[in-house]
Structure formats: C-alpha cells, structure tokens
Design an enzyme around this catalytic site. Structure first.
Site, PDB file in Angstrom:
ATOM      1  N   ASP A  48       0.828  -1.206   0.000  1.00  0.00           N
ATOM      2  CA  ASP A  48       0.000   0.000   0.000  1.00  0.00           C
ATOM      3  C   ASP A  48       0.862   1.255   0.000  1.00  0.00           C
ATOM      4  O   ASP A  48       0.560   2.238  -0.697  1.00  0.00           O
ATOM      5  CB  ASP A  48      -0.917   0.010   1.228  1.00  0.00           C
ATOM      6  CG  ASP A  48      -2.034  -1.021   1.142  1.00  0.00           C
ATOM      7  OD1 ASP A  48      -2.232  -1.597   0.047  1.00  0.00           O
ATOM      8  OD2 ASP A  48      -2.696  -1.255   2.169  1.00  0.00           O
ATOM      9  N   GLU A 104      -2.402  -2.373  -9.614  1.00  0.00           N
ATOM     10  CA  GLU A 104      -1.183  -1.565  -9.595  1.00  0.00           C
ATOM     11  C   GLU A 104      -0.972  -0.812 -10.911  1.00  0.00           C
ATOM     12  O   GLU A 104       0.144  -0.430 -11.250  1.00  0.00           O
ATOM     13  CB  GLU A 104       0.028  -2.447  -9.297  1.00  0.00           C
ATOM     14  CG  GLU A 104       0.265  -3.571 -10.293  1.00  0.00           C
ATOM     15  CD  GLU A 104      -0.462  -4.863  -9.930  1.00  0.00           C
ATOM     16  OE1 GLU A 104      -0.046  -5.927 -10.432  1.00  0.00           O
ATOM     17  OE2 GLU A 104      -1.429  -4.816  -9.147  1.00  0.00           O
TER      18      GLU A 104
END
Length: 331
Positions: free
Chosen positions: A214, A240
């Site tokens: 994260d 991502e």
C-alpha cells in the site's frame, strides 16, 4: 481535564460568536457608529461600507464577509439591488446571508425585499437585543451552509478518487480522458496517454507485506501526480496500474515524458514499514488524434505496456497512432 459537552458548545454559541465576518453597509454616520459599537461589544468581526458600490466591491473579494447587514437606502446602489446581485451570482459562489435594515414598513415593500433575495429584515429604529438575535441566526445559518459545502466536497472527493492512493479512480480518469478527446476533436490537437504498471508488485506484497504494498502504491501515485502539469490527469486504473492523460502532447513528447516519470519512480527508494524498497514501472504510451475512440486508445496503450513487460520491464514502449473512426453513440 474538563470534557466539553453538548451543553457547553450550545452555551458557547450564545455567548461567544464564531469567526463569521460581517459587512455593515450604512450611510448614516449615527447608525453606523451605533451598530459598530454593538458589534464590537458582542465580539463580531466586521468591515464597513458607506455606499452600495463599496459594499459590492467588498462582497466580491476572496475573503468576503458571509453575513451582510445592509441599509435599504444607500448611495450608488441600494440594499435591495445588492441582494439581487448576490442572488444572481453563479450557483457555486459562496452564499451570503443578508439582513436589510429599513424604515420601510409596507407589506409590498417587504415582499420586494424578500423577492430580491434578502434573508431577513429589521425595522429602524431597532432594539439591540433583537439585532443581536438576528445576527446569531444568520451566523448559525452561515456555519451550517459551510458545513454542508464541506460535506458535499468530501462526498464528491470520495466518489471521484481512489481511497488508497488519493489519485482519481477509474471512472474519473476515464471521464477526464473522454473530455480531453472531445476537446482534441474540436481543436485538432493530440492527446498523449500512458498506461503504467508496477513491476513485480506481487513480490513486494509477498516479501514485505500488503502494508508495504500500500505504501508503494501511495508513493507512486504521489510521484506521478507531482511530475504532471496542472491540466494533466492521473488515476488508478486498477490494481497496480495507473493511467496518465497528457493533453497537447504528440507521441515523441509523450514517450519522453513517460521515460522521465519512469526514472523518477525508480531513482529513489520508497520507505515502507518493512524497510525501504526500490520499484520500477513499465509503461505503454500512445497518442490520440481527433478521431480516436477512447476504449481503443486505452487498448492500444495496454498492448504497448504488454510489449514493455515482454521486453524486460522498467521501460517505455509505444504504439503509433492508428486512427479509428468514432462510432455513433461511443466516445
């Protein structure tokens, strides 16, 4: 330690006015001095104007008062006209609560004031406690409106931004792309887009943990946003992946800027709770001309991104523009 209760807060509202600036527009020196004295005694922050033109100028400033105490009869521009102008401003302009001070008492005149947009009115000569009560009501309404605007802004941000990275979410960046393509069709200008994907992101999660993953995504979003112009767009497209929309850039410029951003991301380790880590991104770049379909444009960037992954990662590959006619009903 004293804990503030709801009763304490209610008492504070009655005895200690919040920092709501008041505009006093009054041409009578006697009334102006009288009201100024009361406002000072009650702890209000205020500014004064002696005619309607000066009052309108103050109301147009960036930090303009949100509560206006206006005499009906003023030189240059009267209080009713000031109300009309305030209500004629764009809907997104800050709301100004208005109280008209007047010696007029006919019902038709009162209806005229309310129709012009006045929120309240007070007859001259006025009773000081009644004036204070009207101002306190106005202050509360201004504060409530401010809270509603803040809540609305927060809801809009939540609806348009990715909760983790703070970048635009998929729907918002795709909408931005469609708007820029419409602009490109009108102005006959190019639009560069870049699809970026973090290399070996699963390995980051597996080796350092999801909290570290994260942190990586948030830092990449921060670096992407910081490297773009004010009128460019960046959003988290999924997982991502990030989509960058760069208006006005041809293919060569888009590729050059993509490489600069890629080097910026890989050039400095990203701190995480599990330790600093260096990550790279692969990028697919392409450019739209005035007839490019948004879905096909993203697909083209995705194919270029696939080539970047296939050719060793941490690189930019590009797909030359291959115009696709815009079908009816599609953007």
């Amino acid at each position: 330690m004293h804990r503030t209760t709801a009763t304490d807060r209610s008492s504070d509202l009655l005895t200690r006015p919040a920092a709501v600036k008041i505009l006093l527009a009054e041409d009578s020196a006697i009334y102006r001095h009288l009201i100024e004295t009361h406002l000072k005694d009650w702890g209000f922050d205020f500014v004064c104007a002696r005619d309607g033109k000066a009052a309108w100028k103050l109301l147009g400033q960036q930090d303009a008062p949100k509560l206006a105490l206006l005499d009906w009869v003023l030189p240059e521009m009267d209080g009713v006209e000031l109300c009309r102008r305030l209500r004629g401003r764009p809907e997104d302009a800050p709301y100004t609560y208005t109280i008209l001070l007047t010696a007029k008492s006919k019902k038709q005149e009162m209806l005229e004031a309310m129709d012009a947009g006045a929120d309240d009115f007070l007859a001259k000569p006025f009773d000081p406690p009644e004036l204070k009560a009207r101002l306190m009501v106005g202050k509360r309404i201004v504060e409530l409106q401010r809270k509603l605007v803040s809540a609305n802004d927060a809801l809009h941000f939540a609806a348009s931004h990715d909760f983790l990275t703070g970048a635009w979410n998929r729907a918002e960046i795709h909408g931005f792309l469609q708007r820029e393509l419409a602009r490109a069709r009108r102005d006959a200008t190019p639009v560069g887009i870049v699809l970026a994907d973090v290399d070996y992101f699963k390995k980051v999660n597996d080796q350092l943990g999801h909290e570290a993953g994260d942190c990586v995504l948030k830092e990449i979003a921060k670096r992407l946003t910081g490297s773009l112009r004010e009128y460019d767009g960046v959003g988290r497209y999924g997982g991502e992946e990030f989509l960058l929309v760069i208006p006005g850039c041809d293919l060569a410029t888009t590729v050059r800027r993509a490489n600069q951003i890629r080097e910026l991301i890989s050039g400095k380790p990203i701190p995480t709770p599990a330790g600093a880590t260096t990550v790279t991104v692969s990028m697919g770049a392409t450019v739209a001309d005035s007839s490019t379909n948004s879905d096909q444009l993203v697909h083209r960037a995705d194919m270029a991104l696939y080539q970047a992954k296939h050719n060793g990662r941490n690189r930019v590959e590009h797909a030359a523009a291959a115009p696709v006619a815009l079908a009816a009903g599609h953007s």
